[in-house]
Design a protein around this motif. Structure first.
Motif, PDB file in Angstrom:
ATOM      1  N   LEU A  14       0.925  -1.263   0.155  1.00 34.52           N
ATOM      2  CA  LEU A  14       0.060   0.033   0.058  1.00 34.52           C
ATOM      3  C   LEU A  14       0.863   1.217   0.066  1.00 34.52           C
ATOM      4  O   LEU A  14       0.793   2.231  -0.621  1.00 34.52           O
ATOM      5  CB  LEU A  14      -0.848  -0.008   1.193  1.00 34.52           C
ATOM      6  CG  LEU A  14      -1.902  -0.922   1.087  1.00 34.52           C
ATOM      7  CD1 LEU A  14      -2.721  -0.873   2.399  1.00 34.52           C
ATOM      8  CD2 LEU A  14      -3.043  -0.752  -0.054  1.00 34.52           C
ATOM      9  N   GLU A  15       1.775   1.248   0.504  1.00 36.34           N
ATOM     10  CA  GLU A  15       2.739   2.334   0.828  1.00 36.34           C
ATOM     11  C   GLU A  15       3.543   2.531  -0.394  1.00 36.34           C
ATOM     12  O   GLU A  15       3.565   3.901  -1.137  1.00 36.34           O
ATOM     13  CB  GLU A  15       3.853   2.042   1.720  1.00 36.34           C
ATOM     14  CG  GLU A  15       4.995   3.341   1.701  1.00 36.34           C
ATOM     15  CD  GLU A  15       4.406   4.630   2.681  1.00 36.34           C
ATOM     16  OE1 GLU A  15       4.940   5.645   2.450  1.00 36.34           O
ATOM     17  OE2 GLU A  15       3.389   4.528   3.267  1.00 36.34           O
ATOM     18  N   ASP A  19       2.810   6.062  -2.912  1.00 35.12           N
ATOM     19  CA  ASP A  19       3.662   6.786  -3.255  1.00 35.12           C
ATOM     20  C   ASP A  19       3.821   7.105  -4.761  1.00 35.12           C
ATOM     21  O   ASP A  19       4.138   8.036  -5.330  1.00 35.12           O
ATOM     22  CB  ASP A  19       5.178   6.410  -2.827  1.00 35.12           C
ATOM     23  CG  ASP A  19       5.344   6.470  -1.568  1.00 35.12           C
ATOM     24  OD1 ASP A  19       4.751   7.201  -0.731  1.00 35.12           O
ATOM     25  OD2 ASP A  19       6.409   5.760  -0.823  1.00 35.12           O
ATOM     26  N   PHE A  20       3.544   5.801  -5.512  1.00 33.54           N
ATOM     27  CA  PHE A  20       3.479   5.962  -6.780  1.00 33.54           C
ATOM     28  C   PHE A  20       2.641   6.859  -7.336  1.00 33.54           C
ATOM     29  O   PHE A  20       2.565   7.693  -8.289  1.00 33.54           O
ATOM     30  CB  PHE A  20       3.382   4.621  -7.475  1.00 33.54           C
ATOM     31  CG  PHE A  20       3.147   4.348  -8.977  1.00 33.54           C
ATOM     32  CD1 PHE A  20       4.488   4.763  -9.647  1.00 33.54           C
ATOM     33  CD2 PHE A  20       2.062   4.210  -9.608  1.00 33.54           C
ATOM     34  CE1 PHE A  20       4.191   4.678 -11.246  1.00 33.54           C
ATOM     35  CE2 PHE A  20       2.021   4.355 -10.997  1.00 33.54           C
ATOM     36  CZ  PHE A  20       3.307   4.452 -11.699  1.00 33.54           C
ATOM     37  N   LEU A  21       1.249   6.799  -6.600  1.00 32.13           N
ATOM     38  CA  LEU A  21       0.156   7.804  -7.113  1.00 32.13           C
ATOM     39  C   LEU A  21       0.614   9.267  -6.733  1.00 32.13           C
ATOM     40  O   LEU A  21       0.215  10.083  -7.571  1.00 32.13           O
ATOM     41  CB  LEU A  21      -1.050   7.517  -6.383  1.00 32.13           C
ATOM     42  CG  LEU A  21      -1.739   6.054  -6.918  1.00 32.13           C
ATOM     43  CD1 LEU A  21      -2.911   5.860  -6.088  1.00 32.13           C
ATOM     44  CD2 LEU A  21      -2.181   6.318  -8.180  1.00 32.13           C
ATOM     45  N   PHE A  29       8.642  16.641 -10.468  1.00 29.65           N
ATOM     46  CA  PHE A  29       9.638  16.564  -9.244  1.00 29.65           C
ATOM     47  C   PHE A  29      10.530  15.151  -9.453  1.00 29.65           C
ATOM     48  O   PHE A  29      11.456  15.007  -9.037  1.00 29.65           O
ATOM     49  CB  PHE A  29       8.849  16.598  -7.985  1.00 29.65           C
ATOM     50  CG  PHE A  29       9.662  16.114  -6.640  1.00 29.65           C
ATOM     51  CD1 PHE A  29      10.679  17.124  -6.004  1.00 29.65           C
ATOM     52  CD2 PHE A  29       9.704  14.900  -6.123  1.00 29.65           C
ATOM     53  CE1 PHE A  29      11.396  16.783  -4.744  1.00 29.65           C
ATOM     54  CE2 PHE A  29      10.341  14.573  -5.032  1.00 29.65           C
ATOM     55  CZ  PHE A  29      11.321  15.504  -4.504  1.00 29.65           C
ATOM     56  N   VAL A  30       9.940  14.400  -9.949  1.00 33.59           N
ATOM     57  CA  VAL A  30      10.348  12.928 -10.326  1.00 33.59           C
ATOM     58  C   VAL A  30      11.835  12.934 -11.150  1.00 33.59           C
ATOM     59  O   VAL A  30      12.859  12.419 -10.480  1.00 33.59           O
ATOM     60  CB  VAL A  30       9.437  11.993 -10.884  1.00 33.59           C
ATOM     61  CG1 VAL A  30      10.130  10.616 -10.998  1.00 33.59           C
ATOM     62  CG2 VAL A  30       8.160  12.007 -10.187  1.00 33.59           C
ATOM     63  N   LEU A  31      11.693  13.564 -12.112  1.00 35.01           N
ATOM     64  CA  LEU A  31      12.887  13.449 -12.908  1.00 35.01           C
ATOM     65  C   LEU A  31      14.191  14.151 -12.131  1.00 35.01           C
ATOM     66  O   LEU A  31      15.181  13.386 -12.154  1.00 35.01           O
ATOM     67  CB  LEU A  31      12.806  14.222 -14.393  1.00 35.01           C
ATOM     68  CG  LEU A  31      13.506  13.982 -15.331  1.00 35.01           C
ATOM     69  CD1 LEU A  31      13.564  12.121 -15.701  1.00 35.01           C
ATOM     70  CD2 LEU A  31      13.218  14.678 -16.563  1.00 35.01           C
ATOM     71  N   PRO A  32      14.063  15.444 -11.642  1.00 34.77           N
ATOM     72  CA  PRO A  32      15.193  15.834 -11.238  1.00 34.77           C
ATOM     73  C   PRO A  32      15.598  14.986  -9.713  1.00 34.77           C
ATOM     74  O   PRO A  32      16.926  15.018  -9.645  1.00 34.77           O
ATOM     75  CB  PRO A  32      14.849  17.108 -10.859  1.00 34.77           C
ATOM     76  CG  PRO A  32      13.610  17.546 -11.582  1.00 34.77           C
ATOM     77  CD  PRO A  32      13.016  16.323 -11.784  1.00 34.77           C
ATOM     78  N   SER A  33      14.662  14.533  -9.022  1.00 39.25           N
ATOM     79  CA  SER A  33      15.051  13.755  -7.746  1.00 39.25           C
ATOM     80  C   SER A  33      15.856  12.406  -8.031  1.00 39.25           C
ATOM     81  O   SER A  33      16.521  11.847  -7.156  1.00 39.25           O
ATOM     82  CB  SER A  33      13.817  13.599  -6.848  1.00 39.25           C
ATOM     83  OG  SER A  33      12.762  13.159  -7.699  1.00 39.25           O
TER      84      SER A  33
END
Length: 56
Positions: A14-15, A19-21, A29-33
């Protein structure tokens, strides 16, 4: 898979799902991080390899 394993793994599943959602809601934010640490470690590794080769 028995019920004990299911009850143990369910919170992790579930976590990961939530987190994916949340990542889908903030794609900028995803690409730079994800890329910054990879690029940082690649450059650091290249500089260390070049330094070691220069010394030997």
């Amino acid at each position: 898979m028995n019920i004990t394993q299911f009850n143990t793994l369910m919170p992790f599943w579930l976590e990961a799902k939530f987190d994916f959602l949340s990542v889908l809601r903030a794609p900028g934010f995803v690409l730079p991080s994800l890329l910054f640490p990879c690029v940082f470690y690649i450059f650091l590794g290249l500089f260390l390899i070049m330094e070691v080769q220069a010394v030997t």
